[in-house]
Write an enzyme that holds these catalytic residues in place. Structure first.
Site, PDB file in Angstrom:
ATOM      1  N   GLU A   1      44.056  30.824  54.638  1.00 15.13           N
ATOM      2  CA  GLU A   1      42.822  30.572  54.268  1.00 15.13           C
ATOM      3  C   GLU A   1      41.830  31.343  55.039  1.00 15.13           C
ATOM      4  O   GLU A   1      42.052  31.211  56.352  1.00 15.13           O
ATOM      5  CB  GLU A   1      42.422  28.799  54.189  1.00 15.13           C
TER       6      GLU A   1
ATOM      7  N   LYS B   1      29.450  38.590  40.132  1.00 12.42           N
ATOM      8  CA  LYS B   1      28.509  39.735  40.150  1.00 12.42           C
ATOM      9  C   LYS B   1      29.218  41.235  40.226  1.00 12.42           C
ATOM     10  O   LYS B   1      30.018  41.152  41.056  1.00 12.42           O
ATOM     11  CB  LYS B   1      27.360  39.434  41.369  1.00 12.42           C
TER      12      LYS B   1
ATOM     13  N   ASP C   1      38.158  33.425  44.366  1.00  7.41           N
ATOM     14  CA  ASP C   1      36.648  33.833  44.092  1.00  7.41           C
ATOM     15  C   ASP C   1      36.635  34.654  42.999  1.00  7.41           C
ATOM     16  O   ASP C   1      36.930  35.926  43.046  1.00  7.41           O
ATOM     17  CB  ASP C   1      35.938  34.511  45.387  1.00  7.41           C
TER      18      ASP C   1
ATOM     19  N   ASP D   1      51.110  30.417  49.873  1.00  8.12           N
ATOM     20  CA  ASP D   1      49.893  30.268  48.863  1.00  8.12           C
ATOM     21  C   ASP D   1      48.594  30.873  49.420  1.00  8.12           C
ATOM     22  O   ASP D   1      48.199  30.561  50.557  1.00  8.12           O
ATOM     23  CB  ASP D   1      49.478  28.792  48.711  1.00  8.12           C
TER      24      ASP D   1
ATOM     25  N   ASP E   1      41.181  29.935  36.247  1.00 11.75           N
ATOM     26  CA  ASP E   1      40.412  29.195  34.923  1.00 11.75           C
ATOM     27  C   ASP E   1      39.394  30.055  34.331  1.00 11.75           C
ATOM     28  O   ASP E   1      38.587  29.842  33.615  1.00 11.75           O
ATOM     29  CB  ASP E   1      39.816  27.941  35.333  1.00 11.75           C
TER      30      ASP E   1
END
Length: 364
Positions: free
Chosen positions: A152, A209, A205, A127, A241
């Protein structure tokens, strides 16, 4: 200094603040007592998060370590690899281009996977951008026939997640501190041959912008390294999403590695027997759930990006998957579904690349 002390005096602090001199702290802030920060950090354990609406707990639920559920800790600080103490309450997003982060993912234990997993020959799920790590944590408990790796970029979350691994004695799970978009080729080469079966990128993320678009996780480099390092027959699963984020990921995959990945609707490599797609997946039902924000239609980078439309069909549709094919939800997906909002998913299969131009194809 006078203003600080007078403000303390106004609330019964004796007129001297802790910066200017000793003062008696309230009882709830005395050493050894739980502060509000500690209480806020007592997060719900994964066995509670993934409980279905019928009240039944998943396999392994109810396990405790030291009288508390696995994945639930009282301390809000961890010790990083450089010896520095850091809080696990971190920013949601960091800049992956900073020198501290912009380096390839390291190979744990020098590539000796017997020190990482009890059985390195098991099929592996990776992941990328695992956040707090509960997707992998729950996956390792529900599907022990797989090894799990979470990568991560925020080290405090990695340290805490590996503490959960130690507490739960999960020898099929490991977390790595690193930035996947800065290079993952070395890690892929070091994996046991043919072990990698799943790679997931879930709700990265969004970089709304335009000037932040260079920080995106799914880049040409990442896709090409996955196209070379993933075994034939393995699966790449991406979802978000935010529809335009999912569109960006699909466009990048299809434009940068068109001969390495093929869009599919279901897992078909035979290793999916343990991750049963037909198993019901229930979203988390949080007691104090809030409406949250709806980002599904929000523009990303002004609605323009490189390779836009490369992953769409002739009619301009991206053919999003209606259901999660893994039989396991991430925290973000669970939260989104529980609020009645859509997820935008795509599944790819790693296929054999055609031989270079001029090279004869092998006989059938």
């Amino acid at each position: 200094r006078r203003c600080c002390c007078s403000s303390v005096a106004s609330v019964g602090g004796g007129g001297v603040c802790w910066r200017c001199g000793p003062m008696k702290r309230p009882a709830d802030e005395q050493p050894g007592s739980a502060s509000s920060d500690d209480e806020d950090d007592d997060e719900q354990g994964p066995e509670e998060d993934d409980a279905g609406g019928d009240g039944e707990k998943p396999a392994g639920a109810g396990e405790t370590v030291g009288g508390r559920p696995l994945g639930k800790r009282k301390r809000s600080h961890v010790v990083l690899s450089n010896g520095r103490m850091a809080s696990t309450k971190v920013r949601n997003h960091v800049n992956p281009l900073l020198p501290h982060f912009n380096k390839p993912v390291a190979v744990p234990e020098g590539g000796d996977w017997s020190k990482v997993f009890q059985d390195p020959s098991k099929p592996l799920v990776m992941d990328l951008g695992c956040a707090k790590g509960r997707f992998c944590l729950e996956g390792a408990r529900r599907f022990p026939d797989f090894n799990w790796i979470g990568i991560e970029i925020r080290e405090p979350l990695v340290v805490r997640a590996n503490e959960w691994v130690t507490e739960g004695n999960l020898r099929n799970l490991h977390y790595i501190f690193g930035n996947a978009s800065a290079g993952i080729a070395d890690l892929l080469k070091a994996l046991p041959s043919g072990a990698l079966r799943r790679v997931t990128v879930q709700c990265p993320d969004p970089c709304f912008k335009k000037r932040h678009q260079k920080r995106r996780m799914v880049t040409q480099r990442l896709v090409q390294e996955l196209g070379v390092g993933m075994p034939v027959g393995s699966a790449l699963f991406v979802q978000s999403d935010v529809e335009q984020v999912a569109m960006q990921m699909v466009d990048t995959v299809m434009a940068c590695a068109p001969h390495a990945f093929m869009r599919v609707d279901r897992l078909s490599d035979g290793a999916g027997a343990a991750l049963d797609p037909s198993a019901p997946v229930e979203p988390v039902r949080r007691v104090n759930a809030t409406a949250g924000r709806d980002y599904k239609d929000k523009d990303v980078g002004g609605g323009k990006w490189e390779h836009k439309g490369a992953g769409a069909d002739a009619e301009g549709s991206y053919r999003w998957l209606a259901e999660n094919p893994l039989g396991l939800m991430s925290e973000r997906e669970s939260s989104t579904i529980s609020r009645g909002l859509p997820m935008f998913r795509a599944l790819f299969e790693r296929v054999a690349q055609p031989p270079p131009t001029g090279e004869a194809k092998p006989a059938a």
